[in-house]
Design an enzyme around this catalytic site. Structure first.
Site, short mmCIF file in Angstrom:
data_model
loop_
_atom_site.label_atom_id
_atom_site.label_comp_id
_atom_site.label_asym_id
_atom_site.label_seq_id
_atom_site.Cartn_x
_atom_site.Cartn_y
_atom_site.Cartn_z
N LYS A 172 -1.56 -4.42 -14.43
CA LYS A 172 -2.78 -3.85 -13.85
C LYS A 172 -2.49 -2.40 -13.49
O LYS A 172 -1.81 -2.12 -12.50
CB LYS A 172 -3.23 -4.60 -12.61
CG LYS A 172 -4.65 -4.21 -12.17
CD LYS A 172 -4.85 -4.23 -10.68
CE LYS A 172 -4.54 -2.93 -10.02
NZ LYS A 172 -5.46 -1.81 -10.35
N GLY A 230 1.66 -3.47 -0.23
CA GLY A 230 2.90 -4.10 -0.65
C GLY A 230 3.28 -5.29 0.22
O GLY A 230 3.69 -6.35 -0.30
N GLU A 247 8.25 -1.25 -4.34
CA GLU A 247 8.64 0.14 -4.09
C GLU A 247 7.47 0.80 -3.38
O GLU A 247 6.36 0.85 -3.92
CB GLU A 247 8.96 0.87 -5.40
CG GLU A 247 10.25 0.40 -6.06
CD GLU A 247 11.49 0.68 -5.24
OE1 GLU A 247 11.42 1.53 -4.32
OE2 GLU A 247 12.52 0.06 -5.51
N CYS A 281 6.54 9.52 -3.81
CA CYS A 281 7.17 8.81 -2.70
C CYS A 281 8.51 9.44 -2.35
O CYS A 281 9.04 9.21 -1.26
CB CYS A 281 7.33 7.33 -3.04
SG CYS A 281 8.23 7.02 -4.57
N GLU A 381 3.61 9.11 6.17
CA GLU A 381 3.61 9.66 4.82
C GLU A 381 2.27 10.32 4.55
O GLU A 381 1.21 9.72 4.74
CB GLU A 381 3.87 8.55 3.80
CG GLU A 381 4.07 9.06 2.38
CD GLU A 381 4.42 7.95 1.40
OE1 GLU A 381 5.25 8.20 0.52
OE2 GLU A 381 3.85 6.85 1.53
#
Length: 480
Positions: A172, A230, A247, A281, A381
């Site tokens: 996906k 996640g 990740e 990231c 982040e």
């Protein structure tokens, strides 16, 4: 133009009949319409992957490798078209976009070459008549959920090891960058990959991603994306008995010690913070500078940042392209607004005024100082062209600050002191370490991943990928 799902070796319209426009973040140009698929489309893809698995796993490594090599050759042949489409849909500048396609090609070639590497090991037994060894078996159909910021490299670095080790795949892609994965599917199709071995379903994560997690025929999930999503995937997938590989985020520090070459350190900081519009990231989010050179470094960094060209990513001189979407742009601007309240803005933080950029999601690269270690811009982040400066007294204070985060993906240090560089390797709490280079950057032949909240499960890329995509069998073979 409309594009379709790739299921069981065929291009298939979504059963919903619904499509989503793929819009350029530079000027809003429509790059095509991609399916908004339903659960039934995913189920068809999983069934195809399940049917094709027994025959695919029985092929030799060299036979499977031939398909990977053919796919790499087709990507190489069509590199200009693929790179241009990647740049248009993601906003990555020209050199980086073309470089990412090259990276995908290198990953396929690397895993094709793994077909000739040792597989398993022989271990001495206590019994002289026992031949004791290990081998590995593929898992079955695996689900891959990939992000928009590396729209061809990350899908390929999941696809290639999954396939070479004998698994079949349902992928996906990210909603924002579907065309890059379409090109990969097209290359697999033209390479003659057996029907059902690779299947691609475009659509919302809440439908397709969640369906993968819940489908009992998907044996493992590899996900790259936000921590919030996640962790939800991990909780649901492990409850359903699946292997999970995540990740996720990073808040990556660069430490600059007083013995470093200031000009070189500034270039390292600029590259790490602002390449790919900071949408990595592994981007440099925090720059921690020893007080002896702080002012000189700061002044040079601000001057260099102001020189960076913000513009159309297809122009060769562009250094900073647009954010990938309006929502991503709005999130970055909100964090910049917060930063102005928490710290001192040194440069950037504005929307470019050039007429050719007004329809895009642009923001000038941004540097803050006088940032509290507890400020939001120091801890969260941002995923945009924003970085923060910190002054520290010495190496020890710098490492303490660098480690003071929930994340542990990447970190770098600039120094000519070999002893401190070696100490840094031991002291820093991350999975990826750079000495005198950017926090961003990873080669396909080595493991990729972090610690703390940045990653869970085994590493991606390199020989380590075998740990996730296979299971070990231990064999005791005795004489009659």
């Amino acid at each position: 133009m409309r594009y379709f799902n790739y299921i069981d070796g065929q291009w298939k319209e979504p059963t919903s009949g619904e499509y989503r426009e793929n819009l350029s973040p530079h000027d809003g140009d429509n790059l095509g319409e991609f399916p908004s698929s339903a659960a039934v489309d995913l189920n068809d893809a999983v069934e195809a992957a399940k049917r094709s698995f027994p025959a695919w796993r029985k092929l030799s490594f060299q036979q499977r490798a031939s398909y990977l090599q053919k796919t790499a050759d087709l990507l190489k042949k069509n590199m200009q078209e693929i790179g241009q489409d990647l740049i248009k849909e993601e906003g990555k500048p020209l050199a980086e976009g073309m470089g990412e396609v090259n990276r995908a090609i290198s990953i396929l070639e690397y895993y094709a070459a793994e077909a000739r590497q040792p597989f398993g090991e022989v271990i001495p037994s206590v019994n002289a008549d026992t031949f004791l060894y290990t081998t590995r078996a593929p898992l079955g159909p695996v689900g891959l959920i990939t992000p928009w910021n590396f729209p061809i490299a990350i899908p390929v670095w999941k696809l290639a090891p999954a396939l070479i080790y004998g698994n079949t795949v349902v992928i996906k892609p990210a909603d924002l960058t579907p065309k890059s994965v379409y090109h990969v599917m097209k290359a697999f199709d033209e390479a003659g990959l057996p029907a059902g071995v690779v299947n691609c379903v475009f659509g919302k994560g809440s439908v397709i991603g969640e369906g993968m997690v819940e489908n009992p025929d998907i044996k493992a999930i590899s996900f790259t994306g936000s921590n919030q999503v996640g962790i939800q995937i991990q909780n649901k997938a492990t409850a359903n008995g699946k292997k999970v590989q995540l990740e996720m985020g990073g808040k990556n520090p660069l430490i600059v010690l007083s013995d470093a070459d200031v000009d070189k350190a500034v270039e390292i900081a600029v590259g790490g913070a602002f390449k790919s519009t900071g949408q990595k990231c592994t981007a440099t989010s925090r720059i921690i500078v020893e007080e002896g050179i702080y002012e000189a470094f700061r002044d040079r960094l601000v001057l260099r940042t102001k020189e960076l060209k913000v513009g159309d990513p297809l122009n060769a001189d562009t250094f900073v392209g647009p954010a990938v979407s309006k929502a991503q742009w709005a999130g970055v601007m909100e964090m910049i607004k917060t930063g102005k309240e928490e710290a001192t803005l040194l440069c950037g933080g504005e929307i470019p005024l050039e007429e050719e950029l007004v329809n895009g999601f642009y923001v000038k690269p941004t540097v803050f100082e006088n940032v509290s270690p507890d400020a939001r811009i120091a801890r969260e982040e941002i995923f945009g062209p924003v970085t923060a400066l910190f002054k520290v007294k010495n190496y020890e204070e710098g490492v303490r600050m660098a480690n003071d985060t929930e994340y542990g993906l990447s970190a770098a240090i600039c120094t000519n002191d070999l002893t401190l560089a070696q100490r840094f390797i031991d002291d820093i709490e991350v999975g990826l370490i750079h000495v005198n280079s950017e926090t961003a950057g990873s080669e396909p032949q080595v493991p990729f991943g972090g610690c703390k909240s940045s990653s869970t499960g085994s590493r991606e890329q390199g020989k380590t990928a075998i740990e996730f995509y296979t299971q070990v069998k231990t064999v005791y073979m005795d004489r009659m």
